[in-house]
Motif scaffolding. Structure first.
Motif, PDB file in Angstrom:
ATOM      1  N   TYR A 235       3.912   8.780  -9.644  1.00 51.17           N
ATOM      2  CA  TYR A 235       2.662   8.460 -10.341  1.00 51.17           C
ATOM      3  C   TYR A 235       1.452   8.831  -9.485  1.00 51.17           C
ATOM      4  CZ  TYR A 235       6.061   5.408 -12.673  1.00 51.17           C
ATOM      5  OH  TYR A 235       7.158   4.918 -13.325  1.00 51.17           O
ATOM      6  N   LEU A 236       1.672   9.669  -8.474  1.00 48.75           N
ATOM      7  CA  LEU A 236       0.655   9.908  -7.452  1.00 48.75           C
ATOM      8  C   LEU A 236      -0.642  10.482  -8.027  1.00 48.75           C
ATOM      9  CD1 LEU A 236       0.203   9.598  -4.433  1.00 48.75           C
ATOM     10  CD2 LEU A 236       1.078  11.906  -4.106  1.00 48.75           C
ATOM     11  N   LEU A 237      -0.567  11.371  -8.984  1.00 48.58           N
ATOM     12  CA  LEU A 237      -1.770  12.013  -9.512  1.00 48.58           C
ATOM     13  C   LEU A 237      -2.642  11.049 -10.315  1.00 48.58           C
ATOM     14  CD1 LEU A 237      -0.381  15.496 -10.640  1.00 48.58           C
ATOM     15  CD2 LEU A 237      -1.636  14.912  -8.544  1.00 48.58           C
ATOM     16  N   ASP A 238      -2.010  10.167 -11.064  1.00 51.21           N
ATOM     17  CA  ASP A 238      -2.777   9.252 -11.922  1.00 51.21           C
ATOM     18  C   ASP A 238      -2.961   7.867 -11.307  1.00 51.21           C
ATOM     19  OD1 ASP A 238      -3.002  11.159 -13.997  1.00 51.21           O
ATOM     20  OD2 ASP A 238      -0.953  10.700 -14.638  1.00 51.21           O
ATOM     21  N   SER A 239      -1.999   7.426 -10.499  1.00 55.56           N
ATOM     22  CA  SER A 239      -2.048   6.078  -9.898  1.00 55.56           C
ATOM     23  C   SER A 239      -1.842   6.201  -8.391  1.00 55.56           C
ATOM     24  CB  SER A 239      -0.985   5.174 -10.534  1.00 55.56           C
ATOM     25  OG  SER A 239      -1.133   5.113 -11.940  1.00 55.56           O
ATOM     26  N   TRP A 240      -2.797   6.851  -7.750  1.00 54.37           N
ATOM     27  CA  TRP A 240      -2.688   7.179  -6.325  1.00 54.37           C
ATOM     28  C   TRP A 240      -2.531   5.955  -5.431  1.00 54.37           C
ATOM     29  CZ3 TRP A 240      -6.498   4.721  -3.680  1.00 54.37           C
ATOM     30  CH2 TRP A 240      -7.637   4.336  -4.400  1.00 54.37           C
ATOM     31  N   TRP A 241      -3.064   4.816  -5.863  1.00 55.53           N
ATOM     32  CA  TRP A 241      -3.074   3.620  -5.026  1.00 55.53           C
ATOM     33  C   TRP A 241      -1.671   3.060  -4.768  1.00 55.53           C
ATOM     34  CZ3 TRP A 241      -5.219   4.162  -9.854  1.00 55.53           C
ATOM     35  CH2 TRP A 241      -4.555   3.540 -10.913  1.00 55.53           C
ATOM     36  N   MET A 242      -0.728   3.340  -5.632  1.00 59.33           N
ATOM     37  CA  MET A 242       0.615   2.784  -5.465  1.00 59.33           C
ATOM     38  C   MET A 242       1.281   3.269  -4.184  1.00 59.33           C
ATOM     39  SD  MET A 242       2.112   2.909  -9.363  1.00 59.33           S
ATOM     40  CE  MET A 242       3.765   2.655  -8.750  1.00 59.33           C
ATOM     41  N   SER A 243       1.084   4.514  -3.822  1.00 66.43           N
ATOM     42  CA  SER A 243       1.652   5.066  -2.595  1.00 66.43           C
ATOM     43  C   SER A 243       0.667   5.047  -1.436  1.00 66.43           C
ATOM     44  CB  SER A 243       2.114   6.510  -2.816  1.00 66.43           C
ATOM     45  OG  SER A 243       3.243   6.566  -3.648  1.00 66.43           O
ATOM     46  N   THR A 244      -0.617   5.173  -1.747  1.00 68.02           N
ATOM     47  CA  THR A 244      -1.623   5.318  -0.692  1.00 68.02           C
ATOM     48  C   THR A 244      -1.736   4.075   0.178  1.00 68.02           C
ATOM     49  OG1 THR A 244      -2.910   6.850  -2.048  1.00 68.02           O
ATOM     50  CG2 THR A 244      -4.057   5.760  -0.237  1.00 68.02           C
ATOM     51  N   PHE A 245      -1.777   2.906  -0.418  1.00 68.06           N
ATOM     52  CA  PHE A 245      -2.002   1.698   0.364  1.00 68.06           C
ATOM     53  C   PHE A 245      -0.805   1.314   1.246  1.00 68.06           C
ATOM     54  CE2 PHE A 245      -5.377   1.000  -2.896  1.00 68.06           C
ATOM     55  CZ  PHE A 245      -6.451   1.035  -2.005  1.00 68.06           C
ATOM     56  N   PRO A 246       0.432   1.341   0.741  1.00 72.01           N
ATOM     57  CA  PRO A 246       1.554   1.103   1.670  1.00 72.01           C
ATOM     58  C   PRO A 246       1.659   2.194   2.729  1.00 72.01           C
ATOM     59  CG  PRO A 246       2.364   1.667  -0.527  1.00 72.01           C
ATOM     60  CD  PRO A 246       0.902   1.399  -0.655  1.00 72.01           C
ATOM     61  N   GLY A 247       1.323   3.445   2.368  1.00 74.07           N
ATOM     62  CA  GLY A 247       1.318   4.511   3.368  1.00 74.07           C
ATOM     63  C   GLY A 247       0.267   4.267   4.435  1.00 74.07           C
ATOM     64  N   ALA A 248      -0.908   3.778   4.005  1.00 73.48           N
ATOM     65  CA  ALA A 248      -1.966   3.448   4.960  1.00 73.48           C
ATOM     66  C   ALA A 248      -1.545   2.303   5.873  1.00 73.48           C
ATOM     67  CB  ALA A 248      -3.245   3.088   4.211  1.00 73.48           C
ATOM     68  N   ALA A 249      -0.790   1.336   5.331  1.00 72.98           N
ATOM     69  CA  ALA A 249      -0.300   0.215   6.146  1.00 72.98           C
ATOM     70  C   ALA A 249       0.632   0.721   7.251  1.00 72.98           C
ATOM     71  CB  ALA A 249       0.426  -0.802   5.264  1.00 72.98           C
ATOM     72  N   ILE A 250       1.500   1.668   6.914  1.00 78.75           N
ATOM     73  CA  ILE A 250       2.379   2.264   7.918  1.00 78.75           C
ATOM     74  C   ILE A 250       1.547   2.971   8.980  1.00 78.75           C
ATOM     75  CG2 ILE A 250       4.158   4.007   8.327  1.00 78.75           C
ATOM     76  CD1 ILE A 250       5.183   3.457   5.478  1.00 78.75           C
ATOM     77  N   PHE A 251       0.579   3.773   8.548  1.00 76.34           N
ATOM     78  CA  PHE A 251      -0.270   4.537   9.467  1.00 76.34           C
ATOM     79  C   PHE A 251      -1.023   3.618  10.431  1.00 76.34           C
ATOM     80  CE2 PHE A 251      -4.535   6.203  10.373  1.00 76.34           C
ATOM     81  CZ  PHE A 251      -4.199   7.360  11.082  1.00 76.34           C
ATOM     82  N   VAL A 252      -1.654   2.584   9.897  1.00 74.52           N
ATOM     83  CA  VAL A 252      -2.453   1.679  10.734  1.00 74.52           C
ATOM     84  C   VAL A 252      -1.574   0.922  11.720  1.00 74.52           C
ATOM     85  CG1 VAL A 252      -3.883  -0.403  10.694  1.00 74.52           C
ATOM     86  CG2 VAL A 252      -4.317   1.435   9.061  1.00 74.52           C
ATOM     87  N   THR A 253      -0.418   0.464  11.269  1.00 77.55           N
ATOM     88  CA  THR A 253       0.483  -0.276  12.155  1.00 77.55           C
ATOM     89  C   THR A 253       0.982   0.601  13.292  1.00 77.55           C
ATOM     90  OG1 THR A 253       1.208  -1.635  10.283  1.00 77.55           O
ATOM     91  CG2 THR A 253       2.582  -1.671  12.254  1.00 77.55           C
ATOM     92  N   VAL A 254       1.366   1.827  12.984  1.00 76.02           N
ATOM     93  CA  VAL A 254       1.807   2.760  14.027  1.00 76.02           C
ATOM     94  C   VAL A 254       0.676   3.034  15.004  1.00 76.02           C
ATOM     95  CG1 VAL A 254       2.562   5.121  14.474  1.00 76.02           C
ATOM     96  CG2 VAL A 254       3.570   3.833  12.593  1.00 76.02           C
ATOM     97  N   LEU A 255      -0.522   3.256  14.491  1.00 79.33           N
ATOM     98  CA  LEU A 255      -1.683   3.522  15.338  1.00 79.33           C
ATOM     99  C   LEU A 255      -1.976   2.357  16.269  1.00 79.33           C
ATOM    100  CD1 LEU A 255      -3.974   5.642  15.771  1.00 79.33           C
ATOM    101  CD2 LEU A 255      -5.334   4.300  14.154  1.00 79.33           C
ATOM    102  N   VAL A 256      -1.912   1.143  15.742  1.00 78.92           N
ATOM    103  CA  VAL A 256      -2.205  -0.055  16.540  1.00 78.92           C
ATOM    104  C   VAL A 256      -1.203  -0.210  17.681  1.00 78.92           C
ATOM    105  CG1 VAL A 256      -2.068  -2.579  16.467  1.00 78.92           C
ATOM    106  CG2 VAL A 256      -3.467  -1.356  14.792  1.00 78.92           C
ATOM    107  N   PHE A 257       0.073  -0.076  17.390  1.00 73.56           N
ATOM    108  CA  PHE A 257       1.074  -0.283  18.443  1.00 73.56           C
ATOM    109  C   PHE A 257       1.121   0.871  19.433  1.00 73.56           C
ATOM    110  CE2 PHE A 257       2.500  -3.627  15.598  1.00 73.56           C
ATOM    111  CZ  PHE A 257       2.801  -4.631  16.510  1.00 73.56           C
ATOM    112  N   ASN A 258       0.756   2.065  19.014  1.00 72.47           N
ATOM    113  CA  ASN A 258       0.612   3.150  19.983  1.00 72.47           C
ATOM    114  C   ASN A 258      -0.532   2.862  20.946  1.00 72.47           C
ATOM    115  OD1 ASN A 258       2.721   4.610  18.948  1.00 72.47           O
ATOM    116  ND2 ASN A 258       1.469   6.077  17.828  1.00 72.47           N
ATOM    117  N   ALA A 259      -1.629   2.310  20.425  1.00 72.44           N
ATOM    118  CA  ALA A 259      -2.752   1.941  21.286  1.00 72.44           C
ATOM    119  C   ALA A 259      -2.380   0.810  22.243  1.00 72.44           C
ATOM    120  CB  ALA A 259      -3.955   1.533  20.424  1.00 72.44           C
TER     121      ALA A 259
END
Length: 272
Positions: A235-259
């Protein structure tokens, strides 16, 4: 004066503050979600982010924010269990291999080489497929391929430590091997190992999410970040938020623990 000492205070505190927030979400997630992360309401499906549902809703009308917060618990628990079990195995093998050397070292290191020879994710996928698709089996599969670098790191530290004067003195005083290994050698090889563990939180989380993404980890309706990204991809084209927000959570968590791992590394360098 080192570059670490010239850094603004907020740059040193920020990673730890971020890690504290992630850990807090992992511990309290089930109690602070605005909605039940498993509650289905088809009348609310595919709602974009709004004042009521800040991250929108998915194809079953479930609140994405609630599922992302609930997923923090699963993400951190999975990473912690993988790293702790891998670390224990790696420490034991590394200590024994480095301390005794000879045939013992050769046997352990050849077994380690066999595991390192295979791409970690591919081997984890094979093990998870053999065990069956669920989150516990995925964690077991990842832990089974995660320990070899730890064993090698501990072995290298032990090789540089075992002949030092205080180890020779301990032997002269009649200390047995077990006492020397765990009371004299282990405390001195742990600091760089802790940095490695901190830097591996992100990769362990990404690997777990990857297995869930392809259906070999957490199964529906579990609010796991990787499976949420997978659910939303069609549903990425019409409902981008379904994948974007959990993907962002993964990104931020990885970034935080790398720091955090970088902060630990610099702190250890200053103590040398």
């Amino acid at each position: 004066m080192t570059s670490s000492r010239r850094q603004p205070l907020f740059l040193l505190v920020l990673p730890w503050a971020g890690a504290a927030i992630v850990l807090l979400a992992a511990v309290l997630g089930a109690f602070v979600t605005p909605y039940d992360p498993l509650a289905v309401n088809l009348d609310l499906k595919f709602q974009p982010p709004n004042a009521v549902h800040w991250m929108g809703t998915d194809y079953l009308g479930r609140d994405v924010l609630s599922r992302v917060i609930a997923g923090a618990h699963l993400a951190l628990r999975s990473a912690a269990l993988i790293l702790v079990s891998s670390a224990v195995l790696g420490i034991v093998i590394g200590l024994i291999s480095g301390y005794y050397g000879g045939v013992v070292d050769e046997i352990f290191m050849r077994v380690t080489d066999i595991f390192i020879a295979f791409p970690g994710l591919i081997l984890a996928m094979a093990i998870a497929a053999a065990l069956g698709p669920n989150l516990d089996n995925a964690m077991l599969a990842i832990a089974a391929v995660w320990w070899p670098p730890y064993a090698r790191l501990i072995r290298a530290q032990v090789l540089t430590t075992r002949e030092r004067d205080y180890i020779t003195a301990a032997r002269g005083l009649g200390a047995n091997d077990l006492r020397i290994l765990f009371l004299h050698i282990l405390p001195n090889v742990i600091p760089p190992f802790v940095v490695q563990i901190a830097s591996d939180v992100g990769p362990a989380l990404v690997t777990t999410s990857s297995l869930s993404f392809i259906g070999m980890g957490a199964q529906p309706p579990t609010p796991e970040w990787g499976s949420m990204v997978s659910d939303g991809r069609q549903y990425l084209l019409d409902s981008w938020w379904m994948s974007t927000f959990p993907g962002a959570a993964i990104f931020v968590t990885v970034l935080v623990f790398n720091a955090v791992s970088e902060s630990l590394r610099r702190a250890l360098e200053l103590k040398r």
